[in-house]
Design a protein around this motif. Structure first.
Motif, PDB file in Angstrom:
ATOM      1  N   MET C   1       0.834  -1.203   0.000  1.00  0.00           N
ATOM      2  CA  MET C   1       0.000   0.000   0.000  1.00  0.00           C
ATOM      3  C   MET C   1       0.871   1.256   0.000  1.00  0.00           C
ATOM      4  SD  MET C   1      -3.121   0.777   2.593  1.00  0.00           S
ATOM      5  CE  MET C   1      -2.725   2.474   2.951  1.00  0.00           C
ATOM      6  N   ARG C   2       0.476   2.203  -0.806  1.00  0.00           N
ATOM      7  CA  ARG C   2       1.286   3.433  -0.855  1.00  0.00           C
ATOM      8  C   ARG C   2       1.098   4.261   0.400  1.00  0.00           C
ATOM      9  NH1 ARG C   2       4.014   4.429  -5.277  1.00  0.00           N
ATOM     10  NH2 ARG C   2       4.670   6.435  -4.481  1.00  0.00           N
ATOM     11  N   ARG C   3       2.162   4.982   0.691  1.00  0.00           N
ATOM     12  CA  ARG C   3       2.062   5.861   1.851  1.00  0.00           C
ATOM     13  C   ARG C   3       1.139   7.029   1.552  1.00  0.00           C
ATOM     14  NH1 ARG C   3       7.953   7.053   1.569  1.00  0.00           N
ATOM     15  NH2 ARG C   3       7.315   6.590  -0.547  1.00  0.00           N
ATOM     16  N   LEU C   4       0.690   7.649   2.622  1.00  0.00           N
ATOM     17  CA  LEU C   4      -0.152   8.831   2.477  1.00  0.00           C
ATOM     18  C   LEU C   4       0.687   9.923   1.813  1.00  0.00           C
ATOM     19  CD1 LEU C   4      -2.969   9.720   3.233  1.00  0.00           C
ATOM     20  CD2 LEU C   4      -2.012  10.685   5.335  1.00  0.00           C
ATOM     21  N   SER C   5       0.226  10.415   0.693  1.00  0.00           N
ATOM     22  CA  SER C   5       1.083  11.374   0.002  1.00  0.00           C
ATOM     23  C   SER C   5       0.272  12.505  -0.599  1.00  0.00           C
ATOM     24  CB  SER C   5       1.876  10.661  -1.084  1.00  0.00           C
ATOM     25  OG  SER C   5       0.998  10.064  -2.009  1.00  0.00           O
ATOM     26  N   ASP C   6      -0.748  12.932   0.120  1.00  0.00           N
ATOM     27  CA  ASP C   6      -1.430  14.117  -0.383  1.00  0.00           C
ATOM     28  C   ASP C   6      -0.588  15.342  -0.059  1.00  0.00           C
ATOM     29  OD1 ASP C   6      -1.935  13.893   2.382  1.00  0.00           O
ATOM     30  OD2 ASP C   6      -3.516  15.418   2.181  1.00  0.00           O
ATOM     31  N   LEU C   7      -0.800  16.379  -0.836  1.00  0.00           N
ATOM     32  CA  LEU C   7       0.041  17.568  -0.713  1.00  0.00           C
ATOM     33  C   LEU C   7      -0.870  18.767  -0.504  1.00  0.00           C
ATOM     34  CD1 LEU C   7       3.093  18.609  -1.381  1.00  0.00           C
ATOM     35  CD2 LEU C   7       1.998  19.371  -3.472  1.00  0.00           C
ATOM     36  N   LYS C   8      -0.600  19.483   0.564  1.00  0.00           N
ATOM     37  CA  LYS C   8      -1.451  20.624   0.854  1.00  0.00           C
ATOM     38  C   LYS C   8      -0.611  21.898   0.834  1.00  0.00           C
ATOM     39  CE  LYS C   8      -4.473  19.597   4.094  1.00  0.00           C
ATOM     40  NZ  LYS C   8      -4.938  19.522   5.491  1.00  0.00           N
ATOM     41  N   ILE C   9      -1.019  22.853   0.028  1.00  0.00           N
ATOM     42  CA  ILE C   9      -0.323  24.138  -0.039  1.00  0.00           C
ATOM     43  C   ILE C   9      -1.304  25.189   0.429  1.00  0.00           C
ATOM     44  CG2 ILE C   9       0.685  25.843  -1.607  1.00  0.00           C
ATOM     45  CD1 ILE C   9       1.551  23.504  -3.396  1.00  0.00           C
ATOM     46  N   GLU C  10      -0.907  25.928   1.455  1.00  0.00           N
ATOM     47  CA  GLU C  10      -1.835  26.909   2.025  1.00  0.00           C
ATOM     48  C   GLU C  10      -1.176  28.281   2.101  1.00  0.00           C
ATOM     49  OE1 GLU C  10      -3.855  24.757   5.663  1.00  0.00           O
ATOM     50  OE2 GLU C  10      -1.892  23.928   5.202  1.00  0.00           O
ATOM     51  N   GLY C  11      -1.783  29.209   1.439  1.00  0.00           N
ATOM     52  CA  GLY C  11      -1.322  30.609   1.516  1.00  0.00           C
ATOM     53  C   GLY C  11       0.139  30.784   1.133  1.00  0.00           C
ATOM     54  N   LEU C  12       0.610  29.965   0.211  1.00  0.00           N
ATOM     55  CA  LEU C  12       2.040  29.979  -0.111  1.00  0.00           C
ATOM     56  C   LEU C  12       2.438  31.287  -0.784  1.00  0.00           C
ATOM     57  CD1 LEU C  12       4.493  28.069   0.066  1.00  0.00           C
ATOM     58  CD2 LEU C  12       4.065  27.501  -2.321  1.00  0.00           C
ATOM     59  N   GLN C  13       3.591  31.800  -0.338  1.00  0.00           N
ATOM     60  CA  GLN C  13       4.041  33.076  -0.860  1.00  0.00           C
ATOM     61  C   GLN C  13       5.560  33.061  -0.974  1.00  0.00           C
ATOM     62  OE1 GLN C  13       2.852  36.441   1.488  1.00  0.00           O
ATOM     63  NE2 GLN C  13       2.743  37.679  -0.360  1.00  0.00           N
ATOM     64  N   LYS C  14       6.078  33.686  -2.030  1.00  0.00           N
ATOM     65  CA  LYS C  14       7.535  33.807  -2.152  1.00  0.00           C
ATOM     66  C   LYS C  14       7.855  35.167  -2.724  1.00  0.00           C
ATOM     67  CE  LYS C  14      11.846  32.645  -2.164  1.00  0.00           C
ATOM     68  NZ  LYS C  14      12.574  32.343  -0.921  1.00  0.00           N
ATOM     69  N   VAL C  15       8.675  35.897  -1.978  1.00  0.00           N
ATOM     70  CA  VAL C  15       9.074  37.236  -2.414  1.00  0.00           C
ATOM     71  C   VAL C  15      10.585  37.240  -2.603  1.00  0.00           C
ATOM     72  CG1 VAL C  15       9.092  39.681  -1.824  1.00  0.00           C
ATOM     73  CG2 VAL C  15       7.189  38.241  -1.094  1.00  0.00           C
ATOM     74  N   PHE C  16      11.032  37.670  -3.777  1.00  0.00           N
ATOM     75  CA  PHE C  16      12.468  37.878  -4.010  1.00  0.00           C
ATOM     76  C   PHE C  16      12.700  39.377  -4.039  1.00  0.00           C
ATOM     77  CE2 PHE C  16      11.789  33.801  -6.290  1.00  0.00           C
ATOM     78  CZ  PHE C  16      12.715  33.022  -5.628  1.00  0.00           C
ATOM     79  N   GLY C  17      13.303  39.899  -3.006  1.00  0.00           N
ATOM     80  CA  GLY C  17      13.546  41.340  -2.983  1.00  0.00           C
ATOM     81  C   GLY C  17      12.235  42.091  -3.135  1.00  0.00           C
ATOM     82  N   GLU C  18      12.093  42.785  -4.252  1.00  0.00           N
ATOM     83  CA  GLU C  18      10.888  43.571  -4.475  1.00  0.00           C
ATOM     84  C   GLU C  18       9.816  42.766  -5.190  1.00  0.00           C
ATOM     85  OE1 GLU C  18      11.406  47.719  -5.113  1.00  0.00           O
ATOM     86  OE2 GLU C  18      12.164  47.170  -3.131  1.00  0.00           O
TER      87      GLU C  18
END
Lengths: 548, 355, 390
Positions: C1-18
């Motif tokens: 049986m495969r492992r639990l592998s759901d992926l949850k992304i919440e409010g993800l943010q990435k800022v490079f400098g400006e």
């Protein structure tokens, strides 16, 4: 490990750069007459007429030497890496041996070859051919000697970069209808820009601060560059507080060069080891391959065979002052006299191991610094390149003074030890190690490392199994270069030598200062042979390249 | 989980600290038990103290290698105390000592230089220790340093010119300074900007034959920054005459098999004096004093005559084979005199040589 | 049986400098689901993938894989502990290792860490079956540079899969291949993903890849999510012009709402009155100006008869492509020319007077004001090449 990396770098930089340079700068503020501190020393030195002239001289000697080195190194690198020139492997292996003798010995060799009156080439080649004798004394002699001495600093990194470059980039250009020559200009050369620039930077700064050849070839006709002019000012009477001042014009030049570098190619990417490996293509030269071979032969003849040949010849003479006749030649006497000298074996052993340790350590520091600069997001990044290159600004003697001030006393008490010598050696080669590894690193796609990380490899494992093996070419080149340079490192050694920490080049210097030129020749030849052995063994052991 | 980002920082600081202590952890040298001023006055006790120290180190800028090797060997034989030495140019040694002083970590116990000005300064600043010589008043008057100075002369050399015996016929040698300047050929001249010996020579010639330098400037000259280059230029034939030829240097080259020889013009002749002094904060103060005293002892002065080094004590023999030079012919330039004239002399030199 | 592998992304943010590369991304990927991040370069899709892999630290938000937070406030799990597999755009094969060493790398790492049972032989076996899975059996002892581009691609895939990652990330893996190979690899990837049941995030700017590979597509623009949904939904009911054009050529026809309930009926500026579809949750008042998106194959075209009541137009360009003919038609009353694709054996010439017909139910209301059309130029120029639907 990964999060420790910035700290390791900070620690290394602190001991290798901040402490010695800092002590020097602090010392330079000392005003012995008033007992206070201030900038008077800078004003005093930098307003001297002789110093201003010397700065000007340094600039143009540096520029001319760099151009000369590029003219030799770039075509030579291409021939060695990309064509079927005969003997190319041998050529690239031994190029580094121009450094096998201290620069002042090389200059002495050239006086013996091209001295206007007694030079062997003048006497036996040029004059009989009806050509005017070449006068080695003065600016053009200095440029000639420095060019032949320093060109491997460009040649080695460019060769490695060409090795690593995917020929498909060139093929793409050719399939788009470019001629081979045009491809070379429009694709190959621009892609080689980082190693060419950083190699040139090393040549320029080295020519800027080199002491031996300028003192021996320029001194006699009153031609001075920064180190000779400033060392004169601070020698008699001793004014070591001037030492840091000496580094200032060089630091300035270095700053300008780094700025240029950033302008020139800071934003562009030069990744050519992409993880989409391609074929390496060899250009077939046809009959021209022998013309290429002749070019390589001439470079080698002038940079190694002649200077060391004349030292070999010297090693068979009874004295350099005696006419060159069969009666005045001996076979083994000088070599025997060498073996009989006390401490010679010990000094060789010392030189061997501290050169090796410093070589390895400098590469470790360099890889760490380059990784932080290119791969991490640490806030230290803008500081890395300036700090790693700063030691370039100081000629060996000045670095020696800095080391004594910083480390011989409390709390380190390293005065008179091999450890202080080792530390100084390490500092001396950190800039070029950084430069070479950086140029190599720029070619390697970051994704090769990320691919390892994401497969579960820790930082150190991905460094060990992926990044460092991919940098094998530059690391091998810089390793051999460092070893050869350090095995004969004189300028710092002479300053840190206190009678107990003997190293080989100090013996060489003593021989020269005792006018034992024939023994000096013999010892130079022995050192060349040892270096040659190291170079060949290193190429054999470590140089097995990825099947191309 | 949240400690993840904190722990490496602590570990980083620890790593830096460990590295620092690893470097700093090298043992500090045992501090000298005695300062120079409270060394025993009794000779036997001094010897015992020196032997207890067991070793002594000299920065030899005023010795030739032969001279310092002889001193080391004789001293070791006499007292069983190991001598290590660094023989380098006076400038290098002086800078080395300065740097060591700056770090407050002297490696040398004794220093020797030709450059009296530097030694005088150091003597006044208390860098040097009085060697407490018993035979100080036996030193030749023209060479002697003031009684309150710590440094003392231990040998001297005449400054004539050097030439290559293999290429220059001794019979045709010039016999006066002006004849020398008129010789055809190339002259290698030591640069007074970079060597005390050369400056002393220029000062002496200014008294002996004021027109010599400008006459020399008319000829073809090569300026040399070091004795090393001077000897090499003459040996390899790039120059016919080395100016000045210093007896000790020429003797060194001759011992190495080079066909170099000294020429002595008639009349007055400049003298290059070599000085020695113990360093005040030396790690081996007793041995330092003893070595300096031994260098000046009648016994060793005679021993060094064996390798051609001239003695500084009155009544000592002239070394075998050395030119007999009457005391009246010797021109000795004192340090204060030299310091006062330095700028003027350098200007004259530059003008004469056109550099 | 495969492992639990759901992926949850919440409010993800990435800022490079400006610059903000990713803004407030929310996404929940089910275990075994295949997600395609679609968007032009600079839309933040690669940055998102790199944050999931652990190559970048998010500036804000949280990423959870199989119930474990791998990135979030005060938490950062380095890439080597995330158990994700990545196929890079550059393949990132190691030129100094053989194909088998490349593929087996992750296994040797695990064996060294003692998280993998079995010896050298079992690793060799797993490498072997991974190579078989990508049809490279027998090439294990070659070096990467001895393989073709497509083979190198398969090595990269095998290397990412052999460690049985919880999530497989692919960054434009097919962009360096020629068209034929691309089709084959697309199928191969889809099959392998289905068979192994691995959760997959696939990055591309190619709509065909997106449509073919995705269970759900995430359309991204300048760091912001535009629409998330199954391929058919995004194709048929794009929320805005950007999404519509990301998935294929489209016409945007200005219209006026006639009635909203029970059915949405609009009067197109061509004069036709048609029923259209609307995205859920959108309301417009009658007589409001709106934009209607119509795909080129959904528009009918025929020679104009004199008595026609519907909008007339003139053929500006016509290209016969065998299966179909592509037209660009200047339609009376519309600001922009209309693209039309028709299956016909007798194409009409340029300059032909035509009637343009849009059936009820093929148009989709776009959540954008009607004057947006004039404000910005069309994303794709009115060239025929961009019309082709391969």
């Amino acid at each position: 490990m990964e999060s420790l990396a910035p700290w390791l770098w900070v620690a290394a930089t602190f001991f290798l750069v901040v402490v010695p340079v800092g002590s020097l700068l602090w010392k330079s503020l000392e005003l012995p007459e008033s007992g206070s501190r201030g900038l008077d020393n800078y004003a005093e030195v930098l307003t001297q007429g002789s110093v201003l002239e010397a700065i000007f001289n340094s600039f143009w000697i540096g520029t001319a030497t760099t151009i000369g080195a590029l003219l030799i190194a770039v075509p030579f690198a291409f021939l060695v890496s990309r064509t079927d020139m005969p003997g190319r492997r041998f050529f690239r292996s031994v190029a580094v041996l121009t450094f096998a003798a201290p620069s002042f010995i090389a200059a002495m060799g050239w006086i013996l070859l091209l001295g206007p009156r007694g030079g062997l080439l003048n006497e036996y080649v040029l004059v009989p051919l009806g050509l005017p004798a070449f006068d080695i004394f003065g600016a053009k002699g200095i440029i000639l000697v420095l060019t032949l001495f320093l060109y491997p600093l460009v040649f080695l990194p460019v060769t490695d970069a060409l090795d690593n470059m995917d020929s498909r980039l060139e093929e793409a250009a050719e399939s788009a209808g470019a001629t081979r020559w045009h491809t070379l200009r429009a694709v190959t050369l621009p892609l080689m820009l980082p190693p060419i620039f950083s190699g040139s930077l090393l040549v320029f700064i080295s020519a800027f601060v080199i002491f031996g050849p300028v003192a021996l070839l320029g001194g006699p006709v009153g031609f001075q560059t920064i180190p000779t002019a400033m060392l004169e000012l601070m020698t008699f009477p001793p004014r070591i507080e001037y030492a840091a001042v000496l580094g200032l014009p060089v630091l300035f030049a270095l700053g300008v060069l780094l700025y240029l570098q950033r302008k020139l190619y800071g934003k562009r990417a030069y990744t050519t080891v992409g993880g989409k490996p391609g074929q390496k293509r060899t250009v077939e030269l046809g009959v021209w391959r022998w013309v290429a071979w002749f070019f390589g032969f001439v470079v080698l003849l002038f940079s190694i065979v002649l200077p060391f040949g004349v030292l070999l010849l010297t090693s068979f003479r009874k004295a350099v002052g005696l006419p060159l006749t069969w009666d005045n030649l001996v076979l083994f006497d000088n070599y025997r006299a060498l073996v009989e000298r006390p401490a010679i074996l010990e000094s060789f052993w010392n030189s061997l191991w501290i050169a090796l340790v410093a070589t390895v350590a400098s590469i470790v520091v360099a890889v760490l610094a380059v990784w932080l600069l290119e791969r991490s997001r640490t806030r230290l990044r803008p500081a890395i390149q300036p700090f790693m290159l700063a030691p370039l600004a100081f000629p060996g003697a000045i670095l020696g003074i800095a080391m004594v001030i910083a480390y011989s006393g409390s709390p380190y008490w390293l005065g008179g030890t091999l450890t202080i010598m080792l530390l100084a050696y390490l500092i001396r080669v950190v800039p070029q190690s950084f430069t070479y590894v950086h140029a190599g690193f720029k070619q390697v796609n970051a994704e090769t490392e990320e691919a390892a990380r994401v497969l579960g490899a820790s930082w150190s494992e991905s460094m060990r199994r992926v990044t460092i093996p991919l940098l094998r070419g530059p690391i091998l080149s810089i390793g051999v270069l460092n070893f050869v340079l350090l095995f004969r490192e004189l300028d710092v050694s002479i300053f840190l030598f206190t009678g107990t920490n003997n190293v080989a080049p100090v013996i060489l210097y003593n021989l020269a200062s005792e006018s034992q030129f024939q023994l000096m020749g013999a010892l130079s030849v022995v050192m060349l042979v040892i270096n040659l052995g190291v170079v060949l063994v290193a190429r054999r052991l470590l140089g097995v390249r990825v099947a191309h | 989980m949240s400690s993840r980002s904190v722990r490496p920082r602590a570990a980083g600081i620890a790593a830096v600290a460990v590295l620092a202590t690893a470097i700093a952890g090298c043992s500090a040298p045992e501090s000298s038990t005695q300062a120079a001023e409270d060394l025993p006055t009794d000779q036997e006790e001094l010897i015992a103290a020196a032997q207890e120290e067991g070793e002594v180190s000299i920065g030899a800028g005023g010795h030739t290698r032969e001279q310092v090797e002889l001193l080391a060997a004789s001293f070791e034989e006499e007292y069983g105390i190991d001598v290590t030495f660094v023989r380098a140019s006076g400038g290098d040694i002086a800078q080395q000592v300065s740097a060591q002083l700056s770090a407050e970590a002297l490696q040398f116990d004794v220093v020797s230089l030709n450059d009296e000005a530097t030694l005088s300064t150091w003597s006044e600043e208390g860098v040097l220790a009085d060697p407490e010589l018993e035979n100080r008043d036996e030193i030749l008057d023209p060479l002697a340093t003031p009684d309150d100075a710590a440094h003392v002369p231990f040998t001297w050399a005449a400054m004539g010119y050097s030439y290559n015996e293999a290429s220059t016929d001794p019979a045709s040698l010039p016999t006066t300074w002006s004849e020398l300047a008129d010789q055809p050929g190339v002259f290698a001249v030591a640069n007074p900007n970079s060597s005390g010996a050369a400056l002393t020579f220029v000062a002496a010639m200014d008294q002996i034959e004021p027109g010599f330098l400008s006459a020399l400037g008319e000829a073809e000259t090569l300026i040399s920054d070091s004795a090393l280059a001077l000897t090499q230029l003459v040996a390899t034939g790039e120059a016919d005459f080395g100016i000045p030829g210093i007896e000790a240097d020429v003797a060194t080259a001759a011992n190495a098999g080079e066909p170099l020889a000294m020429g002595y013009p008639e009349g007055d002749i400049g003298v290059l004096t070599s000085f020695i002094a113990p360093l005040a904060d030396s790690p081996h103060p007793a041995a330092a004093r003893l070595l300096t005293q031994y260098q000046l002892s009648e016994e060793f002065q005679n021993i060094q005559a064996g390798i051609g080094s001239r003695a500084v004590l009155t009544g000592a023999d002239v070394p075998e084979g050395a030119e007999e030079l009457g005391e009246d012919r010797l021109v000795v330039i004192q340090a204060d005199e030299l310091s006062a004239q330095k700028d003027e002399l350098l200007a004259k030199f530059s003008e004469a040589m056109g550099v | 049986m495969r492992r639990l592998s759901d992926l949850k992304i919440e409010g993800l943010q990435k800022v490079f400098g400006e610059a903000t590369a990713v803004r407030d991304l929310d996404l929940h990927i089910e275990s075994g689901e295949s997600i395609v991040l679609l968007g032009p370069s600079g839309c933040g899709k690669t940055t998102t993938l790199r944050m999931v892999a652990g190559f970048e630290r998010p500036t804000g938000g949280r990423i959870t894989i199989g119930g474990t937070v791998v990135a979030g406030p005060g938490v950062f799990v380095p890439p080597d502990q995330r158990e994700v597999g990545v196929v890079f755009q550059s393949y990132a094969l190691w030129p100094h290792m053989t194909v088998a060493d490349n593929v087996g790398f992750g296994l040797t790492v695990r064996r060294r860490r003692k998280t993998l049972e079995g010896g050298r032989a079992s690793i060799a076996g797993r490498v072997q079956s991974a190579l078989e899975q990508v049809q490279l059996d027998g090439l294990g002892s070659r070096y990467p540079h001895e393989l073709s581009g497509g083979q190198q691609q398969r090595v990269a895939l095998a290397r990412a899969l052999v460690t049985e990652p919880r999530v497989l990330l692919l960054d434009e893996p097919l962009s360096n291949l020629d068209t034929r190979l691309r089709e084959d690899m697309r199928l191969a990837i889809r099959n392998i993903q289905r068979e192994s049941g691995v959760t997959m995030i696939y990055i591309t700017h190619d709509r065909i890849e997106a449509l073919a590979l995705a269970d759900r597509i995430v359309a991204l623009k300048a760091g912001e999510t535009q629409q998330i949904g199954p391929p058919e939904q995004l194709y048929q009911n794009p929320r805005n012009r950007f999404v519509a054009l990301s998935l294929g050529p489209a016409n945007f026809i200005p219209a006026t709402v006639q009635s909203w309930a029970p059915d949405v009926v609009v009067r197109l500026d061509t004069g036709q009155v048609v029923g259209i579809n609307t995205p859920p949750g959108m309301t417009r008042r009658p007589s409001e100006k709106v934009l209607v998106c119509v795909r080129p194959p959904d528009i009918g075209i025929e020679r104009r008869k004199d008595d026609a009541e519907t909008a007339g137009g003139t053929v500006r360009e016509a290209v016969f492509l065998g299966d179909e003919t592509h037209y660009i038609v200047d339609v009376d009353g519309l600001p922009d020319p209309v693209r039309i694709v028709q299956r016909t054996l007798r194409p009409m010439d340029r300059g032909t007077q035509v009637t343009v017909l849009i059936d009820s139910g093929v148009g989709n209301l776009i959540d954008e004001p009607a004057d947006a059309l004039a404000a910005q130029p069309p994303a794709e120029g009115a060239q025929l090449s961009s019309l082709s639907v391969s």
